[in-house]
Design an enzyme around this catalytic site. Sequence first.
Site, mmCIF file in Angstrom:
data_model
loop_
_atom_site.group_PDB
_atom_site.id
_atom_site.type_symbol
_atom_site.label_atom_id
_atom_site.label_comp_id
_atom_site.label_asym_id
_atom_site.label_seq_id
_atom_site.Cartn_x
_atom_site.Cartn_y
_atom_site.Cartn_z
ATOM 1 N N ASP A 282 0.864 -1.177 0.000
ATOM 2 C CA ASP A 282 0.000 0.000 0.000
ATOM 3 C C ASP A 282 0.903 1.230 0.000
ATOM 4 O OD1 ASP A 282 -2.739 1.213 0.281
ATOM 5 O OD2 ASP A 282 -1.813 2.059 2.073
ATOM 6 N N GLU A 284 0.993 5.644 0.750
ATOM 7 C CA GLU A 284 0.371 6.897 1.161
ATOM 8 C C GLU A 284 0.982 7.990 0.291
ATOM 9 O OE1 GLU A 284 -2.158 6.950 3.094
ATOM 10 O OE2 GLU A 284 -1.976 4.845 3.692
ATOM 11 N N HIS A 332 -3.124 10.622 6.650
ATOM 12 C CA HIS A 332 -2.132 9.591 6.980
ATOM 13 C C HIS A 332 -1.165 9.982 8.095
ATOM 14 C CE1 HIS A 332 0.330 12.112 4.416
ATOM 15 N NE2 HIS A 332 -0.298 11.733 3.310
ATOM 16 N N HIS A 424 -4.749 3.813 7.569
ATOM 17 C CA HIS A 424 -4.226 4.862 6.696
ATOM 18 C C HIS A 424 -2.734 5.096 6.910
ATOM 19 C CE1 HIS A 424 -8.049 5.720 4.912
ATOM 20 N NE2 HIS A 424 -8.599 5.997 6.076
ATOM 21 N N ASP A 429 -2.231 -0.708 6.449
ATOM 22 C CA ASP A 429 -3.202 -1.113 5.427
ATOM 23 C C ASP A 429 -2.702 -2.318 4.634
ATOM 24 O OD1 ASP A 429 -4.743 0.940 6.298
ATOM 25 O OD2 ASP A 429 -4.571 2.182 4.503
#
Length: 470
Positions: A282, A284, A332, A424, A429
């Site tokens: 994942d 951010e 985040h 987040h 995640d």
Amino acid sequence: MLTSLSLRLRVFLMFLGMTAAVWVAIGLALYIGLGRAAETGVAGAFTFSGILLFFLSLAIFTGCWFLFDTNVAKPVERIAAAMRTRAHAGVEVSVDQNEARYLGDLGPAVAAVTGELSKASEDAEGIVAEETARLAAERAHLALLLTEIPVAIVLVSPTHQIMLYDGQAADVLKQVHVPRLSSSIYDYFAESELRPGFEQLTEARREVDVEVHGTKGNLSFQLRLKKLSEASGFMILIDSTNARMAPEAARPLIYDFDLTERDTEKAIENCSLSELSFTVFDTETTGLMPNKDDIVQIGAVRVVNGRMVPGERIDQLVNPGRPIPPASSKVHGISDTMVADAPQPLEAVADFHEFASESVIVAHNAPFDLAFLQKYGKVAGLEWPHPILDTVLLSAVVFGSNEVHTLDALCERLCIDIRPEVRHTALGDAEATAEALCKLLPILTSKGFETFGDVIQETRKHGRLLKDMN
């Protein structure tokens, strides 16, 4: 009132009502049409009646379909998904009795079966827990003994895939890159120097000492290669002076002996799901536009043989080279100060590219995150030949396309708890997505999707969901 009737009687009444509605529509269409006969003539009246009857019939069948879909089809689909989730993912699920109220005794029967299954599972889990605790103690004892041996140990399969490494070996491999089960040993040590050593091993000569260089940096390692006598594969002993572990550091023993039986020459689409290695990741970012925004964090974990591998992960802040918008930081929690000394996106993406080598890349709503990787990969000259799986689509295959398929909704259905403090964050995640993947894989197999090709073919039917989420 209808809920007190038997299911067979309800179905009979539904068809009876539909038949009655059709006859009423026919009579109404003829009545209205013939009432216009004086104006349009008999032929015109029957034509008008036919057109009116068509639209009335369409309305009747649409209404019947809606009632059937709402009260029968969707509840049955949800019950089936819940049963598979309980049976194959070990998730405690309950059947919404109100939603299943028109399905006769099916709802209560399913609830009774799941209740008995839960009781049986609790009894079995007690026995399994005792045996697991015993095996864990033996494993911890073995790991402790291995740390007393003044060498680091790596076992590789006949195809030179890593199938075991101890804590000291993990520290040595980490000097080149994050250690990874199922990855090639040549990702860490120069193949041109190590392969000739393997080729010298025979039944007569079972040990060879070699000096090799790492694939990164100016690192040199003294290795002893041993051909395993009671199993297929090789043992690599590394002088522990190359390790830099603190005395109090955790010393895990990571292994997967199923790798000795893997057919590495098999085409990816013909591989069973249990044969594949997955890299779940994942990101951010500074915003939601891959063509304009940048990565501020990458998180990734590896899944091998249906479980997350301890220690094999990436949790990397990234300096986007620009201020992070306050609105993004609010989501985040990453600020400009936190990424001031972090690597640039090109370096971070290159590290992830190597971490994900020879694996299936998995993400939740993958097109969004992959767009960032491909943007930086294009600049760095990196190609992304990795097969891709999207847990949004896997969720649709298992639970139906009419359900909500956000990460939070998927985790709730699978009883996965995401702690608020890690939601987040890229690693938080990624770990939640990986846990969902581990629970979805056996359910997919139970539905008959045994190979990677089977799963990909089925997910293509739900591709529109990704367009809706972007």
